[in-house]
Scaffold this motif. Structure first.
Motif, PDB file in Angstrom:
ATOM      1  N   ARG A 164       0.820  -1.197   0.000  1.00 37.70           N
ATOM      2  CA  ARG A 164       0.000   0.000   0.000  1.00 37.70           C
ATOM      3  C   ARG A 164       0.864   1.261   0.000  1.00 37.70           C
ATOM      4  NH1 ARG A 164      -0.730   3.734   2.553  1.00 37.70           N
ATOM      5  NH2 ARG A 164       0.495   2.961   4.276  1.00 37.70           N
ATOM      6  N   LYS A 165       1.963   1.172   0.743  1.00 37.90           N
ATOM      7  CA  LYS A 165       2.886   2.298   0.791  1.00 37.90           C
ATOM      8  C   LYS A 165       3.505   2.545  -0.591  1.00 37.90           C
ATOM      9  CE  LYS A 165       5.255   2.979   4.898  1.00 37.90           C
ATOM     10  NZ  LYS A 165       6.423   2.942   5.796  1.00 37.90           N
ATOM     11  N   ALA A 166       3.832   1.461  -1.293  1.00 37.99           N
ATOM     12  CA  ALA A 166       4.408   1.581  -2.642  1.00 37.99           C
ATOM     13  C   ALA A 166       3.416   2.288  -3.580  1.00 37.99           C
ATOM     14  CB  ALA A 166       4.766   0.203  -3.191  1.00 37.99           C
ATOM     15  N   VAL A 167       2.147   1.929  -3.448  1.00 41.08           N
ATOM     16  CA  VAL A 167       1.104   2.550  -4.279  1.00 41.08           C
ATOM     17  C   VAL A 167       1.012   4.046  -3.957  1.00 41.08           C
ATOM     18  CG1 VAL A 167      -1.394   2.642  -4.733  1.00 41.08           C
ATOM     19  CG2 VAL A 167      -0.234   0.425  -4.559  1.00 41.08           C
ATOM     20  N   ASP A 168       0.938   4.345  -2.670  1.00 44.60           N
ATOM     21  CA  ASP A 168       0.828   5.733  -2.220  1.00 44.60           C
ATOM     22  C   ASP A 168       2.004   6.572  -2.706  1.00 44.60           C
ATOM     23  OD1 ASP A 168      -1.144   7.051  -0.950  1.00 44.60           O
ATOM     24  OD2 ASP A 168      -0.640   6.393   1.067  1.00 44.60           O
ATOM     25  N   TYR A 169       3.201   6.061  -2.484  1.00 49.39           N
ATOM     26  CA  TYR A 169       4.408   6.806  -2.835  1.00 49.39           C
ATOM     27  C   TYR A 169       4.540   7.010  -4.344  1.00 49.39           C
ATOM     28  CZ  TYR A 169       6.232   6.537   1.971  1.00 49.39           C
ATOM     29  OH  TYR A 169       6.426   6.685   3.323  1.00 49.39           O
ATOM     30  N   PHE A 170       4.214   5.983  -5.118  1.00 50.44           N
ATOM     31  CA  PHE A 170       4.305   6.106  -6.583  1.00 50.44           C
ATOM     32  C   PHE A 170       3.392   7.236  -7.058  1.00 50.44           C
ATOM     33  CE2 PHE A 170       3.205   5.378 -10.962  1.00 50.44           C
ATOM     34  CZ  PHE A 170       4.363   4.905 -11.549  1.00 50.44           C
ATOM     35  N   VAL A 201       3.094  12.972  -9.328  1.00 48.03           N
ATOM     36  CA  VAL A 201       2.630  14.358  -9.372  1.00 48.03           C
ATOM     37  C   VAL A 201       3.738  15.314  -8.940  1.00 48.03           C
ATOM     38  CG1 VAL A 201       0.962  16.003  -8.392  1.00 48.03           C
ATOM     39  CG2 VAL A 201       0.253  13.670  -8.942  1.00 48.03           C
ATOM     40  N   LYS A 202       4.513  14.877  -7.952  1.00 50.80           N
ATOM     41  CA  LYS A 202       5.510  15.766  -7.356  1.00 50.80           C
ATOM     42  C   LYS A 202       6.848  15.040  -7.188  1.00 50.80           C
ATOM     43  CE  LYS A 202       6.135  18.841  -3.441  1.00 50.80           C
ATOM     44  NZ  LYS A 202       5.658  19.305  -2.148  1.00 50.80           N
ATOM     45  N   PRO A 203       7.676  15.042  -8.247  1.00 47.52           N
ATOM     46  CA  PRO A 203       8.957  14.313  -8.185  1.00 47.52           C
ATOM     47  C   PRO A 203       9.850  14.744  -7.017  1.00 47.52           C
ATOM     48  CG  PRO A 203       8.461  14.944 -10.440  1.00 47.52           C
ATOM     49  CD  PRO A 203       7.440  15.626  -9.578  1.00 47.52           C
ATOM     50  N   ASP A 204       9.725  16.026  -6.575  1.00 43.92           N
ATOM     51  CA  ASP A 204      10.559  16.516  -5.465  1.00 43.92           C
ATOM     52  C   ASP A 204      10.293  15.751  -4.173  1.00 43.92           C
ATOM     53  OD1 ASP A 204      11.193  18.315  -7.360  1.00 43.92           O
ATOM     54  OD2 ASP A 204      10.218  20.047  -6.435  1.00 43.92           O
ATOM     55  N   PHE A 205       9.159  15.077  -4.113  1.00 44.90           N
ATOM     56  CA  PHE A 205       8.777  14.306  -2.934  1.00 44.90           C
ATOM     57  C   PHE A 205       9.772  13.170  -2.665  1.00 44.90           C
ATOM     58  CE2 PHE A 205       6.148  10.527  -1.654  1.00 44.90           C
ATOM     59  CZ  PHE A 205       5.980  10.881  -0.332  1.00 44.90           C
ATOM     60  N   TYR A 206      10.619  12.851  -3.653  1.00 50.30           N
ATOM     61  CA  TYR A 206      11.553  11.732  -3.503  1.00 50.30           C
ATOM     62  C   TYR A 206      12.451  11.909  -2.266  1.00 50.30           C
ATOM     63  CZ  TYR A 206      14.914   8.090  -4.541  1.00 50.30           C
ATOM     64  OH  TYR A 206      15.702   6.973  -4.453  1.00 50.30           O
ATOM     65  N   ILE A 210      10.760   2.508  -8.026  1.00 51.10           N
ATOM     66  CA  ILE A 210      10.033   3.752  -8.283  1.00 51.10           C
ATOM     67  C   ILE A 210      10.931   4.986  -8.284  1.00 51.10           C
ATOM     68  CG2 ILE A 210       7.910   2.784  -7.292  1.00 51.10           C
ATOM     69  CD1 ILE A 210       8.224   4.730  -4.951  1.00 51.10           C
ATOM     70  N   LYS A 211      12.218   4.823  -8.006  1.00 45.10           N
ATOM     71  CA  LYS A 211      13.065   6.020  -7.879  1.00 45.10           C
ATOM     72  C   LYS A 211      13.236   6.771  -9.206  1.00 45.10           C
ATOM     73  CE  LYS A 211      17.626   3.801  -8.151  1.00 45.10           C
ATOM     74  NZ  LYS A 211      18.826   3.455  -7.368  1.00 45.10           N
ATOM     75  N   TRP A 212      12.958   6.092 -10.338  1.00 44.80           N
ATOM     76  CA  TRP A 212      13.060   6.770 -11.638  1.00 44.80           C
ATOM     77  C   TRP A 212      12.092   7.947 -11.735  1.00 44.80           C
ATOM     78  CZ3 TRP A 212       8.747   6.876 -14.842  1.00 44.80           C
ATOM     79  CH2 TRP A 212       7.742   5.943 -14.574  1.00 44.80           C
ATOM     80  N   LEU A 213      10.998   7.908 -10.932  1.00 41.54           N
ATOM     81  CA  LEU A 213      10.016   8.992 -10.980  1.00 41.54           C
ATOM     82  C   LEU A 213      10.566  10.303 -10.425  1.00 41.54           C
ATOM     83  CD1 LEU A 213       6.699   7.237  -9.888  1.00 41.54           C
ATOM     84  CD2 LEU A 213       7.099   8.388 -12.051  1.00 41.54           C
ATOM     85  N   ALA A 214      11.675  10.221  -9.695  1.00 42.17           N
ATOM     86  CA  ALA A 214      12.271  11.437  -9.131  1.00 42.17           C
ATOM     87  C   ALA A 214      12.704  12.398 -10.235  1.00 42.17           C
ATOM     88  CB  ALA A 214      13.466  11.082  -8.244  1.00 42.17           C
ATOM     89  N   ASN A 236       6.987  -0.573 -13.209  1.00 46.76           N
ATOM     90  CA  ASN A 236       8.179  -0.822 -14.018  1.00 46.76           C
ATOM     91  C   ASN A 236       8.421   0.344 -14.985  1.00 46.76           C
ATOM     92  OD1 ASN A 236       9.276  -1.911 -16.783  1.00 46.76           O
ATOM     93  ND2 ASN A 236      10.034  -3.317 -15.226  1.00 46.76           N
ATOM     94  N   LYS A 237       9.610   0.905 -14.933  1.00 44.94           N
ATOM     95  CA  LYS A 237       9.916   2.102 -15.740  1.00 44.94           C
ATOM     96  C   LYS A 237       9.713   1.849 -17.231  1.00 44.94           C
ATOM     97  CE  LYS A 237      13.472   5.497 -16.869  1.00 44.94           C
ATOM     98  NZ  LYS A 237      14.886   5.895 -16.742  1.00 44.94           N
TER      99      LYS A 237
END
Length: 603
Positions: free
Chosen positions: A234-240, A245-250, A268-272, A338-339
Motif C-alpha cells: 500500500r505504501k508503494a502505491v501511495d508513494y508512486f 505528481v511531485k517528483p521533489d517528494f523523492y 520507483i526512484k526513476w520517478l524522481a 516498471n519504468k
C-alpha cells in the motif's frame, strides 16, 4: 428477518488510542496526509472538554480466515470512517506526528489555559505567544503521559503564576485529563457484509454522504495486512502516485527506512526525474490497472473480497486465497511501476497524438489502455512490435465511443472476461466491426462534433489527429498544431465571435461550436481581427499572388489549398459570411470526421 449488520459500541478515547497502539484497530491511510486544519483539532479537543458529542467512528472487521493448519486467524478491525478525528486525537493527546500535504512529519500542539474565564479562549493552536505566556500550558499531550502528576504540576504552575490557587489549576487539569475517559460511539460493521452493503451503511450514517470508493476499501485491506506484505504494498502505491505528481517528494522517501529496504524503493526512484503529466495516476487508477491485468476482472469490489480470502463458490474465507491474491496483486503493482512498461505506454499514447494532458478526457479509458498494454506483453498471439499499435487503436476507439464513461466497471469487467475467453485479437476485431461502422464515421461522429464543449472526446481526438499527422496551423507553414497545443497557442473562432454576435448569432452554444474552433498563432489571430471569413480568407489567397504577406507565412496558392485541407476548412470558405455559418459547421464536421477516420485506420 435479516441479521444485525453492525454492533454499536462505546469506547473511551483512552481505549481507542490503546487499541490503535496494539494494532487491533488499523487506520488504513495513516501514511496519507492529514487534511484537517489545526483549528479543527483545537475545536475537537474543546468539544470533548465540554462533553459535546463528536460523532461516530466506523470500523469494519476483516473476516476470520481458515489457515493451512485448520485453525483460524482473527481479522483486525479497519477504521473506515473517523480517521481524521482519530488522527487528531493521536496528534493532540498522544503527541504523535502527522503527515502534512507534502508528506512531512509534524507535531500539532494544542495549548491550554486553565485560568481562562472565556470558554472560547481555553484552547488554542500553539504559537510563540503560548510559550512566553506562563498562564498557558503550551502542549496538552504532557498531561496525558502516564507519569504525569496533576498535584505536582499545579504547585509548579502556581510558582510562575503568583496569586493563583493550586486547587483551581488542579481542577481544570483534572477536567482536561478526563477527556481520555470521554466515550465515542463505534459502529462495528460485520465481517460478513459485502462491500456494497458496507458502502450503503456508510452513506446512511455519514451525514456528508461522501461515498468511499472501492479503492479506499482495497487500501484499507492492505493497510490491515502485515502477514502478506500488504501494508508495504500500500505504501508503494501511495508513494508512486505522490511521486508521479511531485517528483521533489523523492527526498522524503529517503527518510522512510522501512520502505527504502523494500524491493519497491529501487523500482520507483526513476520517478524522481520524471516530469511528464500525461498519466499521473491516483491510487484508484494504480490499483485498478494492477488488479485488472492480473486477475482479468474489472470490479475492484472483487479484489476486496479476494484480499479477504473469499471463495466465490463456497462463500467461505480461506487464508490460501488471501495469500495468492496478495501475490498476484503484488505482481501487478511491480508490472505497473516498471519504468520500461510505464514509459513505453506513455510513448504509445503520445505517439497517437495525445501529447498534452489537456487532450485526455477519461482517466478510466487511460486505465484500461495501460491494462491492455500490460496484458498484451504476455500475449503470444500479439507480436511485440504490434502492441503499441493495438493499444493506440483501442484507446482511440474507446475514447470516440465513450466506452468507459457510463458504467465503466461493468464495461471493463465484461471486456476483461471477453479478452480472457476469446483472446484480444478476436475480441478487438468483433468490437471494431460492431461500433465503427460506416454510419459511425458519416453520421454518429459528425453528430458528436455538434457540441460547444472544448473538452469533448471527439474534438480532442480531432486535435490528436492533427498532431499525429503533423498538420500546420492555419495560414502557417512550419508552425504545427502540436506547437500551439503544447507551447503557446489558444483555440480561436474561424467565424470570429464578435462578428457572429454583431450579426445576430448571440447564443453561446451557437458561436462556440467546436466545428468553429481552431488553434491559431496569436499574431495571425490579431491580424484576422473580427472580419468575416470571406474577407480574411480572400486576403490570404490574394497575398499568395501579390507576395505582400499580411498574416501567416503562406506564399503560394497550393500551400494555401493544402493548409485548408489539413485544417478541415471547406473550399467555399472564400465566399462565406454569416448567412453560410450553419452550412460551414455541417461541412466542417464532415471533414473533421473524415480526417479522424483516415487517422484511425492508419494507426
Amino acid at each position: 428477518m435479516t441479521g444485525e449488520k453492525f454492533t454499536l459500541m462505546q469506547y473511551s478515547i483512552h481505549a481507542i488510542l490503546g487499541l490503535i497502539e496494539a494494532e487491533d484497530f488499523v487506520i488504513p491511510e495513516i501514511q496519507r496526509p492529514f487534511v484537517w486544519k489545526r483549528s479543527q483539532v483545537r475545536d475537537l479537543i474543546d468539544s470533548l472538554y465540554n462533553g459535546y458529542p463528536t460523532g461516530y467512528i466506523i470500523t469494519w472487521k476483516n473476516p476470520d480466515v481458515k489457515t493451512k493448519d485448520g485453525g483460524k486467524a482473527n481479522g483486525k478491525k479497519v477504521l473506515i470512517d473517523g480517521q481524521q478525528r482519530v488522527t487528531a486525537l493521536m496528534a493532540a493527546i498522544s503527541g504523535k506526528e502527522v503527515l502534512d500535504d507534502d508528506f512531512n512529519k509534524e507535531r500539532i500542539k494544542i495549548a491550554f489555559n486553565p485560568l481562562a474565564e472565556d470558554e472560547t479562549k481555553r484552547f488554542a493552536v500553539q504559537d510563540a505567544s503560548h510559550l512566553k505566556d506562563k498562564k498557558w500550558i503550551p502542549d496538552i499531550s504532557v498531561i496525558f503521559e502516564p507519569e504525569f502528576d496533576p498535584f505536582e504540576f499545579s504547585i509548579n504552575y502556581c510558582k510562575v503564576n503568583e496569586e493563583v490557587k493550586p486547587n483551581i489549576v488542579n481542577k481544570a487539569i483534572t477536567e482536561l485529563k478526563g477527556i481520555a475517559n470521554r466515550q465515542i460511539g463505534v459502529i462495528e460493521l460485520d465481517a460478513s457484509l459485502d462491500i456494497d452493503e458496507v458502502t450503503e451503511i456508510f452513506i446512511r450514517i455519514n451525514s456528508k454522504g461522501t461515498a468511499l470508493s472501492q479503492s479506499d476499501f482495497v487500501m484499507s485491506k492492505m493497510a490491515a495486512d502485515s502477514a502478506h506484505n500488504g501494508s508495504l504494498m500500500r505504501k508503494a502505491v501511495d508513494y508512486f502516485c505522490h511521486l508521479a505528481v511531485k517528483p521533489d517528494f523523492y527526498a522524503y522517501l529517503l527518510n522512510d527506512k522501512e520502505f527504502q529496504n523494500s524491493k519497491y524503493a529501487d523500482k520507483i526512484k526513476w520517478l524522481a526525474n520524471d516530469y511528464d503529466d500525461i498519466y499521473d495516476p491516483d491510487y484508484g487508477d494504480m490499483l485498478r490497472v494492477s488488479f485488472m491485468h492480473q486477475f482479468r476482472r474489472g470490479k475492484l469490489s472483487d479484489l476486496v473480497s479476494l484480499l479477504s480470502g473469499r471463495d466465490f463458490a463456497t462463500k467461505e474465507f480461506r487464508d490460501d486465497i488471501v495469500e495468492s491474491s496478495y501475490k498476484k496483486l503484488d505482481d501487478g503493482i511491480i508490472n505497473f511501476i516498471n519504468k520500461y512498461n510505464f514509459s513505453q505506454f506513455i510513448m504509445a499514447i503520445k505517439g497517437a497524438g495525445f501529447i498534452s494532458s489537456k487532450l485526455l478526457n477519461s482517466r478510466m479509458t487511460l486505465d484500461f489502455a495501460y491494462t491492455l498494454y500490460l496484458i498484451l506483453l504476455s500475449d503470444p498471439e500479439i507480436p511485440n512490435v504490434q502492441i503499441k499499435r493495438y493499444v493506440q487503436k483501442w484507446f482511440v476507439l474507446s475514447t470516440l465511443t465513450s466506452r468507459y464513461i457510463g458504467s465503466p466497471e461493468t464495461q471493463m469487467d465484461r471486456d476483461m472476461r471477453s479478452i480472457e475467453e476469446k483472446g484480444f485479437a478476436k475480441f478487438f476485431a468483433e468490437v471494431e466491426a460492431s461500433v465503427l461502422s460506416e454510419s459511425f464515421w458519416t453520421v454518429t461522429l459528425p453528430q458528436a462534433l455538434e457540441t460547444s464543449s472544448i473538452n469533448s472526446p471527439a474534438f480532442n481526438i480531432f486535435l490528436a489527429t492533427q498532431i499525429k499527422t503533423n498538420c500546420n496551423s492555419l495560414f502557417m507553414n512550419g508552425t504545427k498544431i502540436s506547437d500551439l497545443v503544447t507551447i503557446s497557442g489558444d483555440v480561436h473562432h474561424i467565424f470570429p465571435k464578435a462578428y457572429l454576435k454583431k450579426n445576430g448569432v448571440t447564443s453561446k452554444i451557437k458561436y462556440n461550436q467546436v466545428a468553429n474552433y481552431i488553434y491559431l498563432d496569436t499574431q495571425v489571430n490579431k491580424a484576422i481581427s473580427d472580419d468575416a471569413p470571406a474577407i480574411y480568407f480572400s486576403k490570404a489567397k490574394e497575398q499568395c499572388t501579390t507576395k505582400n504577406i499580411l498574416f501567416g507565412n503562406l506564399s503560394t496558392e497550393n500551400m494555401l489549398i493544402e493548409n485548408l485541407k489539413e485544417n478541415c476548412i471547406p473550399d467555399s470558405i472564400f465566399e462565406m459570411t454569416v448567412e453560410n455559418y450553419e452550412d460551414f459547421l455541417q461541412e466542417r464536421r464532415k471533414l473533421m470526421a473524415k480526417l479522424i477516420k483516415s487517422y484511425y485506420e492508419n494507426l
